[in-house]
Design a protein around this motif. Structure first.
Motif, mmCIF file in Angstrom:
data_model
loop_
_atom_site.group_PDB
_atom_site.id
_atom_site.type_symbol
_atom_site.label_atom_id
_atom_site.label_comp_id
_atom_site.label_asym_id
_atom_site.label_seq_id
_atom_site.Cartn_x
_atom_site.Cartn_y
_atom_site.Cartn_z
ATOM 1 N N ILE A 256 0.842 -1.201 0.000
ATOM 2 C CA ILE A 256 0.000 0.000 0.000
ATOM 3 C C ILE A 256 0.873 1.245 0.000
ATOM 4 O O ILE A 256 0.637 2.196 -0.748
ATOM 5 C CB ILE A 256 -0.948 -0.025 1.215
ATOM 6 N N HIS A 257 1.911 1.232 0.828
ATOM 7 C CA HIS A 257 2.851 2.356 0.851
ATOM 8 C C HIS A 257 3.563 2.492 -0.495
ATOM 9 O O HIS A 257 3.830 3.610 -0.952
ATOM 10 C CB HIS A 257 3.880 2.154 1.966
ATOM 11 N N TYR A 258 3.872 1.365 -1.127
ATOM 12 C CA TYR A 258 4.541 1.401 -2.428
ATOM 13 C C TYR A 258 3.692 2.155 -3.451
ATOM 14 O O TYR A 258 4.195 3.033 -4.171
ATOM 15 C CB TYR A 258 4.803 -0.028 -2.904
ATOM 16 N N LEU A 259 2.404 1.824 -3.519
ATOM 17 C CA LEU A 259 1.517 2.476 -4.486
ATOM 18 C C LEU A 259 1.371 3.966 -4.200
ATOM 19 O O LEU A 259 1.402 4.792 -5.122
ATOM 20 C CB LEU A 259 0.145 1.800 -4.471
ATOM 21 N N LEU A 260 1.213 4.325 -2.947
ATOM 22 C CA LEU A 260 1.076 5.732 -2.578
ATOM 23 C C LEU A 260 2.357 6.504 -2.867
ATOM 24 O O LEU A 260 2.322 7.613 -3.419
ATOM 25 C CB LEU A 260 0.711 5.844 -1.095
ATOM 26 N N LEU A 261 3.481 5.932 -2.513
ATOM 27 C CA LEU A 261 4.761 6.630 -2.735
ATOM 28 C C LEU A 261 5.091 6.719 -4.223
ATOM 29 O O LEU A 261 5.683 7.719 -4.662
ATOM 30 C CB LEU A 261 5.886 5.913 -1.985
ATOM 31 N N TYR A 262 4.728 5.703 -4.979
ATOM 32 C CA TYR A 262 4.953 5.795 -6.421
ATOM 33 C C TYR A 262 4.217 6.999 -6.998
ATOM 34 O O TYR A 262 4.797 7.806 -7.733
ATOM 35 C CB TYR A 262 4.487 4.520 -7.129
ATOM 36 N N ASN A 263 2.938 7.122 -6.661
ATOM 37 C CA ASN A 263 2.152 8.221 -7.206
ATOM 38 C C ASN A 263 2.675 9.576 -6.730
ATOM 39 O O ASN A 263 2.791 10.519 -7.509
ATOM 40 C CB ASN A 263 0.683 8.052 -6.823
ATOM 41 N N LEU A 264 2.999 9.676 -5.454
ATOM 42 C CA LEU A 264 3.523 10.939 -4.929
ATOM 43 C C LEU A 264 4.873 11.289 -5.559
ATOM 44 O O LEU A 264 5.154 12.462 -5.835
ATOM 45 C CB LEU A 264 3.668 10.859 -3.407
ATOM 46 N N SER A 265 5.697 10.285 -5.801
ATOM 47 C CA SER A 265 6.995 10.562 -6.428
ATOM 48 C C SER A 265 6.829 11.034 -7.864
ATOM 49 O O SER A 265 7.598 11.863 -8.353
ATOM 50 C CB SER A 265 7.894 9.322 -6.370
ATOM 51 N N MET A 266 5.813 10.520 -8.548
ATOM 52 C CA MET A 266 5.532 10.982 -9.909
ATOM 53 C C MET A 266 5.031 12.422 -9.897
ATOM 54 O O MET A 266 5.421 13.247 -10.740
ATOM 55 C CB MET A 266 4.498 10.063 -10.573
ATOM 56 N N LEU A 267 4.161 12.750 -8.937
ATOM 57 C CA LEU A 267 3.687 14.132 -8.803
ATOM 58 C C LEU A 267 4.853 15.064 -8.488
ATOM 59 O O LEU A 267 4.958 16.165 -9.041
ATOM 60 C CB LEU A 267 2.633 14.216 -7.694
ATOM 61 N N CYS A 268 5.704 14.625 -7.610
ATOM 62 C CA CYS A 268 6.864 15.415 -7.203
ATOM 63 C C CYS A 268 7.777 15.721 -8.383
ATOM 64 O O CYS A 268 8.296 16.837 -8.519
ATOM 65 C CB CYS A 268 7.618 14.641 -6.125
ATOM 66 N N ARG A 269 7.942 14.743 -9.269
ATOM 67 C CA ARG A 269 8.879 14.892 -10.385
ATOM 68 C C ARG A 269 8.264 15.556 -11.615
ATOM 69 O O ARG A 269 8.953 16.318 -12.306
ATOM 70 C CB ARG A 269 9.433 13.513 -10.779
#
Length: 320
Positions: A256-269
Protein backbone atom coordinates in the motif's frame (compact mmCIF):
# COMPACT_ATOMS: atom_id res chain seq x y z
CA UNK A 1 11.59 1.79 19.74
CA UNK A 2 13.61 -1.13 18.35
CA UNK A 3 12.85 -0.09 14.81
CA UNK A 4 15.56 -0.65 12.19
CA UNK A 5 18.07 -2.21 14.60
CA UNK A 6 17.73 -5.62 12.97
CA UNK A 7 18.06 -4.11 9.49
CA UNK A 8 21.30 -2.41 10.53
CA UNK A 9 22.47 -5.67 12.11
CA UNK A 10 22.16 -7.36 8.72
CA UNK A 11 24.40 -4.85 6.91
CA UNK A 12 27.65 -6.74 7.52
CA UNK A 13 29.05 -9.41 5.25
CA UNK A 14 28.95 -12.11 7.92
CA UNK A 15 25.45 -11.49 9.27
CA UNK A 16 24.01 -11.01 5.77
CA UNK A 17 25.51 -14.24 4.51
CA UNK A 18 24.39 -16.20 7.58
CA UNK A 19 20.87 -14.79 7.33
CA UNK A 20 20.58 -15.64 3.64
CA UNK A 21 21.99 -19.10 4.32
CA UNK A 22 19.25 -19.65 6.91
CA UNK A 23 16.60 -18.51 4.42
CA UNK A 24 17.94 -20.62 1.55
CA UNK A 25 18.16 -23.76 3.66
CA UNK A 26 14.51 -23.36 4.65
CA UNK A 27 13.65 -22.96 0.96
CA UNK A 28 15.79 -26.01 0.11
CA UNK A 29 17.71 -23.99 -2.47
CA UNK A 30 20.39 -25.93 -4.32
CA UNK A 31 23.88 -25.04 -3.01
CA UNK A 32 22.63 -22.62 -0.30
CA UNK A 33 26.14 -21.73 0.91
CA UNK A 34 27.24 -20.71 -2.57
CA UNK A 35 24.06 -18.69 -3.21
CA UNK A 36 24.25 -16.92 0.15
CA UNK A 37 27.84 -15.83 -0.54
CA UNK A 38 26.93 -14.65 -4.04
CA UNK A 39 23.97 -12.57 -2.83
CA UNK A 40 25.31 -11.20 0.46
CA UNK A 41 26.87 -8.11 -1.08
CA UNK A 42 23.75 -7.15 -3.07
CA UNK A 43 21.59 -7.81 -0.01
CA UNK A 44 23.76 -5.51 2.12
CA UNK A 45 23.69 -2.70 -0.43
CA UNK A 46 19.93 -2.94 -0.94
CA UNK A 47 19.41 -2.61 2.81
CA UNK A 48 22.03 0.08 3.27
CA UNK A 49 20.83 2.20 0.35
CA UNK A 50 17.22 1.81 1.42
CA UNK A 51 17.93 2.92 4.98
CA UNK A 52 20.02 5.86 3.78
CA UNK A 53 17.26 7.04 1.44
CA UNK A 54 14.91 7.11 4.42
CA UNK A 55 17.46 8.76 6.68
CA UNK A 56 18.10 11.46 4.08
CA UNK A 57 14.39 11.94 3.43
CA UNK A 58 13.66 12.68 7.08
CA UNK A 59 16.24 15.47 7.05
CA UNK A 60 15.14 17.12 3.80
CA UNK A 61 12.17 19.21 2.73
CA UNK A 62 8.79 17.64 1.87
CA UNK A 63 9.46 18.82 -1.70
CA UNK A 64 11.74 15.82 -2.35
CA UNK A 65 10.67 13.31 0.30
CA UNK A 66 8.37 11.19 -1.94
CA UNK A 67 11.19 10.35 -4.34
CA UNK A 68 13.60 9.38 -1.57
CA UNK A 69 11.03 7.32 0.30
CA UNK A 70 9.84 5.55 -2.85
CA UNK A 71 13.33 4.46 -3.87
CA UNK A 72 14.13 3.64 -0.25
CA UNK A 73 11.17 1.26 -0.17
CA UNK A 74 12.13 -0.21 -3.56
CA UNK A 75 15.63 -1.03 -2.27
CA UNK A 76 14.31 -2.57 0.96
CA UNK A 77 11.85 -4.67 -1.05
CA UNK A 78 14.67 -5.95 -3.25
CA UNK A 79 16.62 -7.01 -0.17
CA UNK A 80 13.55 -8.89 1.07
CA UNK A 81 13.09 -10.49 -2.36
CA UNK A 82 16.63 -11.91 -2.21
CA UNK A 83 15.66 -13.90 0.89
CA UNK A 84 13.09 -15.83 -1.16
CA UNK A 85 14.28 -15.50 -4.76
CA UNK A 86 18.06 -16.08 -4.86
CA UNK A 87 18.21 -15.58 -8.65
CA UNK A 88 16.42 -12.21 -8.69
CA UNK A 89 16.18 -10.49 -11.11
CA UNK A 90 15.55 -13.31 -13.54
CA UNK A 91 14.51 -10.85 -16.26
CA UNK A 92 14.85 -7.15 -17.01
CA UNK A 93 11.04 -6.91 -16.97
CA UNK A 94 11.23 -7.33 -13.19
CA UNK A 95 13.21 -4.10 -12.85
CA UNK A 96 10.36 -1.77 -13.87
CA UNK A 97 8.18 -0.16 -11.19
CA UNK A 98 5.19 -2.37 -11.99
CA UNK A 99 2.59 0.41 -11.69
CA UNK A 100 1.60 3.45 -13.70
CA UNK A 101 -0.53 6.56 -13.31
CA UNK A 102 -2.29 9.08 -15.52
CA UNK A 103 0.38 11.22 -17.20
CA UNK A 104 -1.67 14.41 -17.60
CA UNK A 105 -3.67 15.57 -14.61
CA UNK A 106 -7.07 17.18 -14.92
CA UNK A 107 -7.62 20.81 -13.97
CA UNK A 108 -9.57 19.90 -10.82
CA UNK A 109 -7.07 17.19 -9.86
CA UNK A 110 -7.40 15.69 -6.38
CA UNK A 111 -4.74 13.38 -5.00
CA UNK A 112 -7.24 11.39 -2.93
CA UNK A 113 -9.33 10.70 -6.05
CA UNK A 114 -6.34 9.92 -8.28
CA UNK A 115 -5.65 6.34 -9.34
CA UNK A 116 -2.72 4.06 -9.96
CA UNK A 117 -2.88 1.10 -12.31
CA UNK A 118 -1.10 -2.20 -11.68
CA UNK A 119 0.97 -3.51 -14.60
CA UNK A 120 1.59 -7.11 -15.52
CA UNK A 121 5.36 -6.97 -14.96
CA UNK A 122 7.65 -5.09 -12.63
CA UNK A 123 8.85 -4.89 -9.03
CA UNK A 124 5.38 -4.35 -7.56
CA UNK A 125 3.72 -7.40 -9.10
CA UNK A 126 6.87 -9.50 -8.60
CA UNK A 127 7.00 -8.67 -4.89
CA UNK A 128 3.25 -9.19 -4.51
CA UNK A 129 3.54 -12.69 -5.98
CA UNK A 130 6.79 -13.97 -4.49
CA UNK A 131 6.81 -12.21 -1.13
CA UNK A 132 3.11 -12.18 -0.30
CA UNK A 133 1.63 -14.92 -2.55
CA UNK A 134 -0.82 -12.52 -4.20
CA UNK A 135 -1.65 -13.76 -7.68
CA UNK A 136 -3.64 -12.86 -9.60
CA UNK A 137 -3.77 -9.34 -8.26
CA UNK A 138 -7.16 -8.42 -6.70
CA UNK A 139 -7.61 -5.17 -8.65
CA UNK A 140 -6.36 -3.43 -11.80
CA UNK A 141 -6.51 0.12 -10.50
CA UNK A 142 -7.30 1.81 -7.21
CA UNK A 143 -7.84 5.30 -5.79
CA UNK A 144 -5.45 6.88 -3.32
CA UNK A 145 -8.21 7.34 -0.75
CA UNK A 146 -8.89 3.60 -0.61
CA UNK A 147 -5.19 3.05 0.06
CA UNK A 148 -4.86 5.77 2.69
CA UNK A 149 -7.81 4.50 4.73
CA UNK A 150 -5.98 1.20 5.25
CA UNK A 151 -3.14 2.89 7.13
CA UNK A 152 -4.27 3.03 10.78
CA UNK A 153 -2.18 6.08 11.64
CA UNK A 154 -4.16 8.00 8.98
CA UNK A 155 -7.45 7.16 10.68
CA UNK A 156 -7.28 10.23 12.90
CA UNK A 157 -7.56 12.55 9.90
CA UNK A 158 -10.58 10.68 8.57
CA UNK A 159 -12.12 10.76 12.05
CA UNK A 160 -11.78 14.56 12.16
CA UNK A 161 -14.02 14.63 9.08
CA UNK A 162 -16.45 12.23 10.76
CA UNK A 163 -15.41 9.55 8.31
CA UNK A 164 -13.75 6.93 10.49
CA UNK A 165 -12.73 4.04 8.23
CA UNK A 166 -10.91 1.66 10.59
CA UNK A 167 -11.70 0.30 14.04
CA UNK A 168 -9.44 -1.51 16.55
CA UNK A 169 -10.27 -5.21 16.86
CA UNK A 170 -7.35 -6.34 19.02
CA UNK A 171 -3.74 -5.72 19.99
CA UNK A 172 -0.56 -7.01 18.40
CA UNK A 173 0.25 -9.26 21.36
CA UNK A 174 -3.23 -10.74 21.90
CA UNK A 175 -4.63 -13.92 20.27
CA UNK A 176 -8.19 -12.56 20.51
CA UNK A 177 -9.92 -10.40 17.90
CA UNK A 178 -13.31 -8.76 18.55
CA UNK A 179 -15.57 -7.62 15.69
CA UNK A 180 -18.63 -5.50 16.58
CA UNK A 181 -21.93 -6.83 15.21
CA UNK A 182 -22.43 -3.37 13.65
CA UNK A 183 -19.98 -4.44 10.93
CA UNK A 184 -22.60 -6.81 9.55
CA UNK A 185 -24.60 -3.75 8.48
CA UNK A 186 -21.71 -1.96 6.75
CA UNK A 187 -20.62 -5.19 5.04
CA UNK A 188 -24.24 -6.06 4.12
CA UNK A 189 -23.79 -9.70 5.12
CA UNK A 190 -25.08 -12.21 7.65
CA UNK A 191 -22.97 -13.27 10.60
CA UNK A 192 -22.13 -16.56 8.89
CA UNK A 193 -21.10 -14.83 5.64
CA UNK A 194 -18.94 -12.31 7.54
CA UNK A 195 -17.13 -15.09 9.39
CA UNK A 196 -16.51 -16.97 6.14
CA UNK A 197 -15.19 -13.77 4.53
CA UNK A 198 -12.47 -13.12 7.12
CA UNK A 199 -11.58 -16.68 8.20
CA UNK A 200 -9.02 -17.22 5.38
CA UNK A 201 -6.95 -14.33 6.74
CA UNK A 202 -6.74 -15.76 10.26
CA UNK A 203 -4.87 -19.07 10.35
CA UNK A 204 -4.94 -21.08 13.56
CA UNK A 205 -8.48 -20.33 14.74
CA UNK A 206 -9.25 -22.10 18.02
CA UNK A 207 -12.74 -20.80 18.64
CA UNK A 208 -15.41 -18.39 17.35
CA UNK A 209 -18.14 -17.22 19.69
CA UNK A 210 -20.42 -14.31 20.55
CA UNK A 211 -19.55 -12.05 23.46
CA UNK A 212 -21.88 -9.15 24.27
CA UNK A 213 -22.02 -7.14 21.01
CA UNK A 214 -18.98 -8.76 19.38
CA UNK A 215 -17.99 -11.75 17.31
CA UNK A 216 -14.86 -13.07 19.00
CA UNK A 217 -12.12 -15.02 17.21
CA UNK A 218 -9.76 -16.88 19.52
CA UNK A 219 -6.51 -17.66 17.69
CA UNK A 220 -3.63 -19.98 18.48
CA UNK A 221 -1.27 -16.99 18.47
CA UNK A 222 -1.44 -13.24 17.77
CA UNK A 223 -2.09 -12.38 14.15
CA UNK A 224 0.97 -11.36 12.13
CA UNK A 225 0.74 -7.56 11.77
CA UNK A 226 0.84 -5.72 8.49
CA UNK A 227 -1.07 -8.12 6.25
CA UNK A 228 -4.45 -6.86 5.05
CA UNK A 229 -7.26 -6.74 5.83
CA UNK A 230 -5.66 -6.42 9.30
CA UNK A 231 -3.35 -3.47 9.79
CA UNK A 232 -1.38 -2.49 12.88
CA UNK A 233 -0.79 0.95 14.32
CA UNK A 234 2.84 1.29 15.37
CA UNK A 235 1.91 4.05 17.83
CA UNK A 236 -0.92 2.49 19.88
CA UNK A 237 0.00 -1.16 19.01
CA UNK A 238 -3.58 -2.03 18.04
CA UNK A 239 -4.77 -4.17 15.13
CA UNK A 240 -7.29 -2.34 12.91
CA UNK A 241 -9.95 -3.59 10.54
CA UNK A 242 -11.90 -1.66 7.84
CA UNK A 243 -15.38 -0.45 8.77
CA UNK A 244 -16.75 -0.55 5.22
CA UNK A 245 -16.84 -3.37 2.70
CA UNK A 246 -15.34 -1.19 -0.06
CA UNK A 247 -12.21 -0.69 2.08
CA UNK A 248 -11.68 -4.42 2.63
CA UNK A 249 -8.25 -4.75 1.03
CA UNK A 250 -6.34 -8.05 1.44
CA UNK A 251 -3.04 -6.40 0.61
CA UNK A 252 0.10 -6.12 2.79
CA UNK A 253 0.58 -2.59 4.08
CA UNK A 254 4.08 -2.49 2.60
CA UNK A 255 2.56 -2.67 -0.88
CA UNK A 256 0.00 0.00 0.00
CA UNK A 257 2.85 2.36 0.85
CA UNK A 258 4.54 1.40 -2.43
CA UNK A 259 1.52 2.48 -4.49
CA UNK A 260 1.08 5.73 -2.58
CA UNK A 261 4.76 6.63 -2.73
CA UNK A 262 4.95 5.79 -6.42
CA UNK A 263 2.15 8.22 -7.21
CA UNK A 264 3.52 10.94 -4.93
CA UNK A 265 6.99 10.56 -6.43
CA UNK A 266 5.53 10.98 -9.91
CA UNK A 267 3.69 14.13 -8.80
CA UNK A 268 6.86 15.41 -7.20
CA UNK A 269 8.88 14.89 -10.39
CA UNK A 270 6.42 15.67 -13.18
CA UNK A 271 3.61 17.83 -11.78
CA UNK A 272 5.96 20.56 -10.60
CA UNK A 273 3.44 23.41 -10.52
CA UNK A 274 0.74 21.45 -8.67
CA UNK A 275 3.28 19.95 -6.24
CA UNK A 276 4.89 23.30 -5.54
CA UNK A 277 1.57 25.04 -4.97
CA UNK A 278 0.16 22.41 -2.66
CA UNK A 279 3.27 22.52 -0.47
CA UNK A 280 3.60 26.30 -0.31
CA UNK A 281 -0.01 27.50 -0.30
CA UNK A 282 -1.44 24.58 1.73
CA UNK A 283 -4.92 25.63 0.63
CA UNK A 284 -5.98 22.19 -0.60
CA UNK A 285 -7.20 19.61 1.95
CA UNK A 286 -5.09 17.04 0.06
CA UNK A 287 -2.03 18.63 1.65
CA UNK A 288 -3.07 17.46 5.13
CA UNK A 289 -3.27 13.84 3.99
CA UNK A 290 -0.04 13.98 2.00
CA UNK A 291 1.92 15.59 4.81
CA UNK A 292 0.61 13.18 7.44
CA UNK A 293 1.27 10.19 5.21
CA UNK A 294 4.86 11.26 4.52
CA UNK A 295 5.45 11.53 8.26
CA UNK A 296 4.02 8.05 8.85
CA UNK A 297 5.69 6.23 5.96
CA UNK A 298 9.12 7.57 6.95
CA UNK A 299 8.92 5.62 10.19
CA UNK A 300 6.66 2.71 9.33
CA UNK A 301 8.05 1.25 6.11
CA UNK A 302 11.44 0.23 7.58
CA UNK A 303 9.52 -1.24 10.53
CA UNK A 304 7.27 -3.27 8.19
CA UNK A 305 10.25 -4.65 6.26
CA UNK A 306 12.11 -5.40 9.47
CA UNK A 307 9.08 -7.25 10.81
CA UNK A 308 8.96 -9.39 7.65
CA UNK A 309 12.66 -10.28 7.88
CA UNK A 310 12.43 -11.11 11.57
CA UNK A 311 9.46 -13.32 10.78
CA UNK A 312 11.74 -15.41 8.59
CA UNK A 313 13.67 -16.23 11.76
CA UNK A 314 10.49 -17.06 13.64
CA UNK A 315 10.74 -13.91 15.78
CA UNK A 316 8.36 -11.04 16.32
CA UNK A 317 9.83 -7.55 16.42
CA UNK A 318 7.75 -6.53 19.44
CA UNK A 319 8.84 -9.48 21.57
CA UNK A 320 12.61 -9.38 21.20
Amino acid sequence: MKQRKFLSFLTSQYTAQQFLLHCYKKLEVEHPEKKSYENASAFIHFLDHGLKFYESGRKLDELVQPVLYFYGLAHLLKAYILTKRPDYPESTTHLAHGVTTRKRKKKDFSFLEDEVKVQRNGLFTYAAEYLFSITPFPFEKIKMKHLLVCIPEMNELFRFQQDERLIPVGTIDSPSLLFPYDLLDTYHVTEKAFIEKIKPFMPGIKDIHAEENNIVFQLEKPIFPGKGPFFFNYIDKNIYFPVHREDFLPLPETMIHYLLLYNLSMLCRYETEWWGEILTERADYNYLYIRHFLHITAEKVPLLIEQELLHLLGNNLFNI
